[in-house]
Enzyme design. Structure first.
Site, PDB file in Angstrom:
ATOM      1  N   ARG A   1     107.816 -17.119  83.635  1.00 40.49           N
ATOM      2  CA  ARG A   1     107.062 -17.313  82.395  1.00 40.49           C
ATOM      3  C   ARG A   1     107.325 -18.713  81.864  1.00 40.49           C
ATOM      4  O   ARG A   1     108.484 -19.105  81.707  1.00 40.49           O
ATOM      5  CB  ARG A   1     107.486 -16.279  81.350  1.00 40.49           C
ATOM      6  CG  ARG A   1     107.242 -14.840  81.759  1.00 40.49           C
ATOM      7  CD  ARG A   1     107.828 -13.899  80.716  1.00 40.49           C
ATOM      8  NE  ARG A   1     107.639 -12.503  81.082  1.00 40.49           N
ATOM      9  CZ  ARG A   1     108.121 -11.479  80.372  1.00 40.49           C
ATOM     10  NH1 ARG A   1     108.810 -11.717  79.269  1.00 40.49           N
ATOM     11  NH2 ARG A   1     107.906 -10.246  80.775  1.00 40.49           N
TER      12      ARG A   1
ATOM     13  N   ASP B   1     106.707 -21.385  78.652  1.00 44.02           N
ATOM     14  CA  ASP B   1     106.449 -21.319  77.218  1.00 44.02           C
ATOM     15  C   ASP B   1     105.190 -22.080  76.836  1.00 44.02           C
ATOM     16  O   ASP B   1     104.601 -22.807  77.650  1.00 44.02           O
ATOM     17  CB  ASP B   1     107.640 -21.915  76.455  1.00 44.02           C
ATOM     18  CG  ASP B   1     108.874 -21.038  76.524  1.00 44.02           C
ATOM     19  OD1 ASP B   1     108.729 -19.818  76.735  1.00 44.02           O
ATOM     20  OD2 ASP B   1     109.985 -21.574  76.376  1.00 44.02           O
TER      21      ASP B   1
ATOM     22  N   ARG C   1     115.015 -26.895  78.839  1.00 49.43           N
ATOM     23  CA  ARG C   1     114.797 -27.761  77.672  1.00 49.43           C
ATOM     24  C   ARG C   1     116.089 -27.972  76.884  1.00 49.43           C
ATOM     25  O   ARG C   1     116.299 -29.042  76.307  1.00 49.43           O
ATOM     26  CB  ARG C   1     113.703 -27.165  76.784  1.00 49.43           C
ATOM     27  CG  ARG C   1     112.308 -27.255  77.408  1.00 49.43           C
ATOM     28  CD  ARG C   1     111.303 -26.400  76.664  1.00 49.43           C
ATOM     29  NE  ARG C   1     111.251 -26.774  75.256  1.00 49.43           N
ATOM     30  CZ  ARG C   1     110.669 -26.003  74.331  1.00 49.43           C
ATOM     31  NH1 ARG C   1     110.120 -24.836  74.666  1.00 49.43           N
ATOM     32  NH2 ARG C   1     110.634 -26.412  73.072  1.00 49.43           N
TER      33      ARG C   1
END
Length: 255
Positions: A50, A52, A202
């Site tokens: 997945r 974001d 991140r």
């Protein structure tokens, strides 16, 4: 029912992420809608990971089941036709065994993060890189990154809403190199692991940027990791520089 593996490229800017959502556009939803144009009825595809909101992909992988034998090339061409004008493309397709799974059969995931360090605003690459205005010390960032490679509890570097059962992961490699870009030299972070936690990449890149500017020392990354505390993490960098760059399998369906 034939099962097909799909290699997918997309610009994440218009989407609320990969995962299907009721009230917001998603990449998964866009592809499922395209499938419904070929075979009326509900469709559910499974992705390898997945991404974001705002995160891009060079080679996301998903699988889908169809009620008829389309043939891989014909299926990819038909999906691309119905995906227009969205910034999503099926770059390859392959028929796979009925028990092959885009997520659970994957052995490695790779991410690329593009950072542009310059004061003038990005023009052509705006929305596709993270721009910082300070020069960065690559050697210092590499020294900081070395503390993260291996098998660790990455609680510090995962989102508080991460749904993974455990914060323990093995990070196989981080490379940090300069690369040419349309707006000037970029810094590319490349990370490899079997799987990643929510916001892990991140969080790592944002922390290493602090090392690159001199606000953190490389040893501070080791202390942050050992703290197992989200509050010890550096800032989480924005999504626009992040790309899912590849997914590996024991038997690559696209080779």
């Amino acid at each position: 029912m034939p099962r097909y593996a799909l290699k997918i490229e997309y610009d994440g800017a218009p989407f609320a992420g990969w995962q299907r959502q009721t009230d917001h556009p998603s990449v998964q939803g866009a592809i499922e809608s395209a499938l419904a144009r070929l075979e009326p009825g509900p469709h559910r595809i499974q992705g390898a990971g997945r991404t974001d909101a705002g995160v891009h992909a060079l080679a996301q992988v998903a699988h889908c089941d169809t009620s008829r034998d389309w043939g891989a090339y014909r299926l990819s061409e038909a999906l691309n036709y119905h995906l227009k004008p969205l910034p999503v493309a099926i770059t390859a397709a392959a028929e796979v065994a009925e028990d092959w799974h885009a997520r659970f059969s994957a052995t490695e995931r790779r991410y690329l993060f593009r950072l542009l360090a310059r004061r003038a605003p990005a023009t052509h690459e705006a929305g596709r890189v993270w721009q910082v205005k300070s020069p960065l010390d690559l050697d210092a960032m590499r020294a900081g990154a070395a503390h993260l490679i291996g098998h660790h509890d990455f609680t510090t570097f995962r989102s508080t809403i991460c749904q993974a059962n455990s914060p323990v992961k093995t990070l196989d490699d981080i490379t940090i190199e300069t690369a040419p870009g349309l707006n000037g030299p970029e810094i590319h972070f490349r990370l490899r692991a079997r799987s990643f936690l929510h916001n892990q990449v991140r969080s790592i890149v944002g922390t290493l940027e602090r090392v690159g500017t001199g606000h953190w020392q490389p040893e501070d990354v080791k202390h942050a990791l050992a703290a197992r505390d989200r509050a010890a993490c550096g800032p989480v960098c924005p999504p626009q520089g992040l790309y899912l760059s590849g997914v590996s399998y024991h038997d690559d369906p696209f080779s």
